[in-house]
Design a protein around this motif. Structure first.
Motif, PDB file in Angstrom:
ATOM      1  N   ARG A 176      -2.110 -15.580  41.471  1.00  0.00           N
ATOM      2  CA  ARG A 176      -2.310 -14.355  40.687  1.00  0.00           C
ATOM      3  C   ARG A 176      -2.219 -13.117  41.580  1.00  0.00           C
ATOM      4  O   ARG A 176      -1.613 -12.114  41.212  1.00  0.00           O
ATOM      5  CB  ARG A 176      -3.685 -14.444  40.019  1.00  0.00           C
ATOM      6  N   GLY A 177      -2.805 -13.193  42.778  1.00  0.00           N
ATOM      7  CA  GLY A 177      -2.765 -12.053  43.681  1.00  0.00           C
ATOM      8  C   GLY A 177      -1.364 -11.716  44.142  1.00  0.00           C
ATOM      9  O   GLY A 177      -0.988 -10.544  44.213  1.00  0.00           O
ATOM     10  N   MET A 178      -0.572 -12.741  44.456  1.00  0.00           N
ATOM     11  CA  MET A 178       0.795 -12.508  44.904  1.00  0.00           C
ATOM     12  C   MET A 178       1.632 -11.905  43.784  1.00  0.00           C
ATOM     13  O   MET A 178       2.445 -11.005  44.005  1.00  0.00           O
ATOM     14  CB  MET A 178       1.407 -13.811  45.408  1.00  0.00           C
ATOM     15  N   THR A 202      -8.075  -6.581  39.284  1.00  0.00           N
ATOM     16  CA  THR A 202      -8.901  -7.523  38.536  1.00  0.00           C
ATOM     17  C   THR A 202      -8.414  -8.954  38.761  1.00  0.00           C
ATOM     18  O   THR A 202      -7.240  -9.255  38.603  1.00  0.00           O
ATOM     19  CB  THR A 202      -8.862  -7.196  37.029  1.00  0.00           C
ATOM     20  N   GLY A 203      -9.311  -9.822  39.137  1.00  0.00           N
ATOM     21  CA  GLY A 203      -8.972 -11.221  39.345  1.00  0.00           C
ATOM     22  C   GLY A 203      -8.370 -11.548  40.689  1.00  0.00           C
ATOM     23  O   GLY A 203      -8.032 -12.708  40.945  1.00  0.00           O
ATOM     24  N   LEU A 204      -8.223 -10.572  41.571  1.00  0.00           N
ATOM     25  CA  LEU A 204      -7.630 -10.831  42.877  1.00  0.00           C
ATOM     26  C   LEU A 204      -8.683 -11.328  43.865  1.00  0.00           C
ATOM     27  O   LEU A 204      -9.863 -10.995  43.768  1.00  0.00           O
ATOM     28  CB  LEU A 204      -6.975  -9.567  43.435  1.00  0.00           C
ATOM     29  N   SER A 208      -6.449  -9.963  48.941  1.00  0.00           N
ATOM     30  CA  SER A 208      -5.427  -9.293  48.135  1.00  0.00           C
ATOM     31  C   SER A 208      -5.935  -7.963  47.606  1.00  0.00           C
ATOM     32  O   SER A 208      -5.204  -6.972  47.569  1.00  0.00           O
ATOM     33  CB  SER A 208      -4.998 -10.186  46.967  1.00  0.00           C
ATOM     34  N   ARG A 209      -7.225  -7.927  47.219  1.00  0.00           N
ATOM     35  CA  ARG A 209      -7.794  -6.675  46.729  1.00  0.00           C
ATOM     36  C   ARG A 209      -7.774  -5.618  47.821  1.00  0.00           C
ATOM     37  O   ARG A 209      -7.416  -4.468  47.592  1.00  0.00           O
ATOM     38  CB  ARG A 209      -9.235  -6.910  46.256  1.00  0.00           C
ATOM     39  N   ARG A 210      -8.140  -6.011  49.047  1.00  0.00           N
ATOM     40  CA  ARG A 210      -8.126  -5.062  50.160  1.00  0.00           C
ATOM     41  C   ARG A 210      -6.712  -4.591  50.472  1.00  0.00           C
ATOM     42  O   ARG A 210      -6.492  -3.407  50.734  1.00  0.00           O
ATOM     43  CB  ARG A 210      -8.763  -5.718  51.389  1.00  0.00           C
ATOM     44  N   ASP A 211      -5.724  -5.486  50.432  1.00  0.00           N
ATOM     45  CA  ASP A 211      -4.333  -5.104  50.676  1.00  0.00           C
ATOM     46  C   ASP A 211      -3.871  -4.044  49.676  1.00  0.00           C
ATOM     47  O   ASP A 211      -3.232  -3.059  50.041  1.00  0.00           O
ATOM     48  CB  ASP A 211      -3.413  -6.325  50.591  1.00  0.00           C
ATOM     49  N   VAL A 212      -4.197  -4.263  48.405  1.00  0.00           N
ATOM     50  CA  VAL A 212      -3.790  -3.315  47.364  1.00  0.00           C
ATOM     51  C   VAL A 212      -4.491  -1.979  47.562  1.00  0.00           C
ATOM     52  O   VAL A 212      -3.877  -0.908  47.455  1.00  0.00           O
ATOM     53  CB  VAL A 212      -4.090  -3.894  45.961  1.00  0.00           C
ATOM     54  N   GLN A 213      -5.772  -2.005  47.879  1.00  0.00           N
ATOM     55  CA  GLN A 213      -6.514  -0.759  48.073  1.00  0.00           C
ATOM     56  C   GLN A 213      -5.970   0.043  49.252  1.00  0.00           C
ATOM     57  O   GLN A 213      -5.844   1.275  49.173  1.00  0.00           O
ATOM     58  CB  GLN A 213      -7.995  -1.070  48.275  1.00  0.00           C
ATOM     59  N   GLU A 214      -5.639  -0.633  50.344  1.00  0.00           N
ATOM     60  CA  GLU A 214      -5.074   0.062  51.503  1.00  0.00           C
ATOM     61  C   GLU A 214      -3.736   0.703  51.143  1.00  0.00           C
ATOM     62  O   GLU A 214      -3.427   1.821  51.585  1.00  0.00           O
ATOM     63  CB  GLU A 214      -4.888  -0.923  52.665  1.00  0.00           C
ATOM     64  N   PHE A 215      -2.938   0.014  50.357  1.00  0.00           N
ATOM     65  CA  PHE A 215      -1.644   0.551  49.950  1.00  0.00           C
ATOM     66  C   PHE A 215      -1.823   1.782  49.062  1.00  0.00           C
ATOM     67  O   PHE A 215      -1.096   2.779  49.199  1.00  0.00           O
ATOM     68  CB  PHE A 215      -0.845  -0.524  49.224  1.00  0.00           C
ATOM     69  N   VAL A 216      -2.799   1.747  48.168  1.00  0.00           N
ATOM     70  CA  VAL A 216      -3.067   2.894  47.292  1.00  0.00           C
ATOM     71  C   VAL A 216      -3.471   4.112  48.122  1.00  0.00           C
ATOM     72  O   VAL A 216      -2.989   5.236  47.890  1.00  0.00           O
ATOM     73  CB  VAL A 216      -4.168   2.536  46.270  1.00  0.00           C
ATOM     74  N   LEU A 217      -4.330   3.913  49.099  1.00  0.00           N
ATOM     75  CA  LEU A 217      -4.734   5.027  49.954  1.00  0.00           C
ATOM     76  C   LEU A 217      -3.554   5.585  50.744  1.00  0.00           C
ATOM     77  O   LEU A 217      -3.437   6.799  50.940  1.00  0.00           O
ATOM     78  CB  LEU A 217      -5.846   4.579  50.904  1.00  0.00           C
TER      79      LEU A 217
END
Length: 291
Positions: A176-178, A202-204, A208-217
């Motif tokens: 799901r994360g990928m 949600t659900g990561l 994966s959640r940290r990777d997405v958050q770093e990319f958003v920043l």
């Protein structure tokens, strides 16, 4: 990745990201008295059905400036996803107005879609195909050349922590994360200047959640993207958002920086305490899903 903006939003460099002084930045998203309701069948007969009407978004007004991350926090059924769909041209408002860099989402729909993209918690793919095949197909719909799309997609996926070999494997074999990382890469193929993230983590798993958050920043600080984030994850909102709105029953009940919202609840209170006190709801409550 190169992000561009309308000419009126491109004059001069922005303040340093660390200062987060956005007062001189142009308004990227302007929502004024937005209302969106739905009819639901409640009974009656085939020839004479009975309906009830409810407002998923009820007279919401706010502005977001360029390079700002604006969070909308609320439990399921509070109106978050309906708000995102109305801003992304997927739903026509019943009343009110939404503009993106001055372009109306109803009258200027095609132009608005060139400036924004959306990532949802339930992104759809052709799962028998690989990320590469899905992303190149999407790129064709936007008129991007396969060469540019492939380079851009690979760059984004690597920054999100996806190994290159996964680029060529069927999506149905991925976690799901990928898959969510591929959805984010797809959203950024067009280099949008406004990004609507509807519960993207949600659900990561934690990594994966940290990777997405770093990319958003990075998108905010390096590329000055304007980001709207809906979530019910308080730590995520506190980490990412410059300002936050609490939504309950389709209405905004409070808005401000995380510090300002905590202050509304009193000294020593957490952001979650503030939400519960101001809305009377728990973020983890499972309300009725939005239409």
């Amino acid at each position: 990745m190169t992000l561009t903006a309308p000419s009126e939003a491109s004059a001069g460099p922005s303040p340093a990201a660390s200062s987060r002084d956005l007062s001189r930045h142009p308004v990227a998203l302007d929502v004024q008295h937005l209302v969106k309701g739905f009819r639901k069948k409640t009974g009656g007969s085939l020839l004479r059905p009975q309906y009830s009407e409810s407002r998923a978004v009820d007279d919401v007004t706010f502005q977001v400036r360029r390079a700002e991350i604006y969070g909308v926090l609320g439990p399921n059924g509070s109106g978050k996803s309906t708000l995102i769909r109305a801003m992304s041209t997927l739903l026509i408002p019943d009343s009110g107005e939404v503009t993106v860099f001055g372009l109306d989402v109803v009258r200027d729909e095609a132009q608005v879609r060139r400036l924004l993209n959306r990532v949802s918690v339930d992104a759809a793919f052709y799962k028998k195909l690989s990320p590469r095949e899905n992303l190149l197909y999407s790129a064709q719909l936007y008129g991007l050349s396969p060469e540019v799309a492939e380079e851009r997609a690979l760059e984004t996926l690597k920054r999100l922590g996806l190994k290159e070999k996964a680029f060529y494997e069927p999506l149905e074999e991925m976690s799901r994360g990928m898959q969510q990382k591929v959805a984010i890469a797809r959203a950024f193929l067009t280099s949008p200047v406004v990004v609507l993230l509807d519960e993207p983590t949600t659900g990561l798993d934690p990594k994966s959640r940290r990777d997405v958050q770093e990319f958003v920043l990075e998108l905010r600080d390096v590329h000055q993207a304007t980001i709207i984030l809906t979530t019910h994850d308080m730590p995520e909102a506190e980490r990412l958002c410059d300002r936050i709105a609490f939504i309950s029953g389709g209405r905004f009940v409070a808005e401000g920086t995380p510090d300002e919202l905590r202050a509304l609840a009193g000294e020593g209170k957490s952001l979650e305490d503030a939400f519960i006190e101001l809305t009377g709801e728990d973020l983890e409550e499972k309300g009725e899903e939005e239409p």
